[in-house]
Design an enzyme around this catalytic site. Structure first.
Site, PDB file in Angstrom:
ATOM      1  N   ASN A 221       0.851  -1.187   0.000  1.00 41.82           N
ATOM      2  CA  ASN A 221       0.000   0.000   0.000  1.00 41.82           C
ATOM      3  C   ASN A 221       0.889   1.240   0.000  1.00 41.82           C
ATOM      4  O   ASN A 221       1.552   1.551   0.983  1.00 41.82           O
ATOM      5  CB  ASN A 221      -0.903  -0.032   1.241  1.00 41.82           C
ATOM      6  CG  ASN A 221      -1.848   1.143   1.299  1.00 41.82           C
ATOM      7  OD1 ASN A 221      -1.479   2.280   1.019  1.00 41.82           O
ATOM      8  ND2 ASN A 221      -3.076   0.883   1.706  1.00 41.82           N
TER       9      ASN A 221
ATOM     10  N   ASP B 192      -1.131  -3.751  10.775  1.00 42.18           N
ATOM     11  CA  ASP B 192      -2.513  -3.947  10.363  1.00 42.18           C
ATOM     12  C   ASP B 192      -3.311  -2.880  11.082  1.00 42.18           C
ATOM     13  O   ASP B 192      -3.045  -2.557  12.249  1.00 42.18           O
ATOM     14  CB  ASP B 192      -3.041  -5.348  10.682  1.00 42.18           C
ATOM     15  CG  ASP B 192      -4.256  -5.686   9.812  1.00 42.18           C
ATOM     16  OD1 ASP B 192      -4.362  -5.145   8.690  1.00 42.18           O
ATOM     17  OD2 ASP B 192      -5.092  -6.478  10.243  1.00 42.18           O
ATOM     18  N   THR B 193      -4.241  -2.309  10.362  1.00 42.53           N
ATOM     19  CA  THR B 193      -5.035  -1.208  10.891  1.00 42.53           C
ATOM     20  C   THR B 193      -6.502  -1.552  10.740  1.00 42.53           C
ATOM     21  O   THR B 193      -6.906  -2.137   9.734  1.00 42.53           O
ATOM     22  CB  THR B 193      -4.698   0.094  10.138  1.00 42.53           C
ATOM     23  OG1 THR B 193      -3.351   0.445  10.439  1.00 42.53           O
ATOM     24  CG2 THR B 193      -5.612   1.231  10.556  1.00 42.53           C
TER      25      THR B 193
ATOM     26  N   PHE C 267      -6.075   8.860   2.814  1.00 40.42           N
ATOM     27  CA  PHE C 267      -6.536   7.679   2.089  1.00 40.42           C
ATOM     28  C   PHE C 267      -7.452   6.865   2.987  1.00 40.42           C
ATOM     29  O   PHE C 267      -7.629   7.161   4.154  1.00 40.42           O
ATOM     30  CB  PHE C 267      -5.344   6.849   1.601  1.00 40.42           C
ATOM     31  CG  PHE C 267      -4.489   6.272   2.709  1.00 40.42           C
ATOM     32  CD1 PHE C 267      -4.658   4.961   3.128  1.00 40.42           C
ATOM     33  CD2 PHE C 267      -3.519   7.044   3.331  1.00 40.42           C
ATOM     34  CE1 PHE C 267      -3.875   4.431   4.151  1.00 40.42           C
ATOM     35  CE2 PHE C 267      -2.727   6.513   4.352  1.00 40.42           C
ATOM     36  CZ  PHE C 267      -2.911   5.210   4.765  1.00 40.42           C
ATOM     37  N   GLY C 268      -8.040   5.827   2.424  1.00 42.64           N
ATOM     38  CA  GLY C 268      -8.904   4.943   3.215  1.00 42.64           C
ATOM     39  C   GLY C 268     -10.129   5.668   3.739  1.00 42.64           C
ATOM     40  O   GLY C 268     -10.858   6.324   3.000  1.00 42.64           O
TER      41      GLY C 268
ATOM     42  N   ASP D  26     -10.105   8.165   5.789  1.00 44.55           N
ATOM     43  CA  ASP D  26      -9.768   9.523   6.233  1.00 44.55           C
ATOM     44  C   ASP D  26     -10.870  10.553   5.958  1.00 44.55           C
ATOM     45  O   ASP D  26     -11.103  11.426   6.790  1.00 44.55           O
ATOM     46  CB  ASP D  26      -8.449   9.990   5.609  1.00 44.55           C
ATOM     47  CG  ASP D  26      -7.230   9.293   6.196  1.00 44.55           C
ATOM     48  OD1 ASP D  26      -7.391   8.500   7.158  1.00 44.55           O
ATOM     49  OD2 ASP D  26      -6.111   9.541   5.705  1.00 44.55           O
TER      50      ASP D  26
END
Length: 190
Positions: A9, A66-67, A147-148, A150
């Site tokens: 990523n 990992d999030t 990103f993601g 956010d």
């Protein structure tokens, strides 16, 4: 010290490298390194799986993360499925849209973003580091940075802005990933 960041990523890689600063020389995972299947039931397990897969190939220090975003009204979902909340090949937009749709009639929008870092040293010894930030999910996408999730996550300490409305410096001052990296860099200097 050189550390391989175990991620493809680009956004995550750039953010981790920036947060590590001069604490370590960052070696990026080669683009042709195969994707690592995240089969763990927890963030910790997935971080370990990624770190171990990269370590077993290179035998060098590795940092994997990992999030997960845990939303109270969704009983902790998307959690370990954060990156694929809207499906296996979901885009960031798909995931945000699904989250907003799932919360459309929900007044409880409390959430927590968590990051787990797994560090394996040159001998394969493991150390875990954690970071979390409390917040809420907005009712609509706001901002164009990051990103993601956010554009929909408003950290409690962020003055009402989503992560996507913040500068990189503002976000890195309080994000879950920044907090985990701060724990790591404090530990590595000991």
């Amino acid at each position: 010290m050189t550390i391989i960041l175990a991620t493809h990523n680009k956004h995550k890689r750039d953010e981790l490298a920036k947060l590590l600063g001069d604490h370590a020389e960052v070696q990026l995972l080669p683009e042709d390194f195969p994707d690592i299947e995240e089969t763990g039931a927890t963030l910790e397990e997935n971080a370990r799986i990624k770190a171990q897969a990269v370590f077993d190939h290179f035998y060098q220090p590795v940092l994997a993360d990992d999030t997960g975003l845990e939303v109270e009204a969704l009983n902790g979902a998307p959690g370990v499925y954060t990156a694929r909340f809207a499906g296996e090949n979901a885009t960031y937009e798909d995931n945000c849209r699904k989250l907003l749709n799932d919360l459309e009639d929900e007044s409880n929008r409390n959430a927590v973003f968590k990051t787990v870092l797994c560090y394996l040293d040159s001998g394969g010894n493991e150390q875990l580091f954690f970071g979390a930030v409390l917040g809420t999910i907005s009712r609509e996408r706001k901002g164009s940075k990051g990103f993601g999730y956010d554009p929909v996550f408003i950290p409690l300490e962020g003055g009402g802005k989503t992560f996507a409305e913040m500068t990189a410096e503002e976000k890195n001052g309080l994000s879950h990933r920044a907090r985990a990296i701060t724990s790591f860099t404090s530990w590595i200097q000991v």
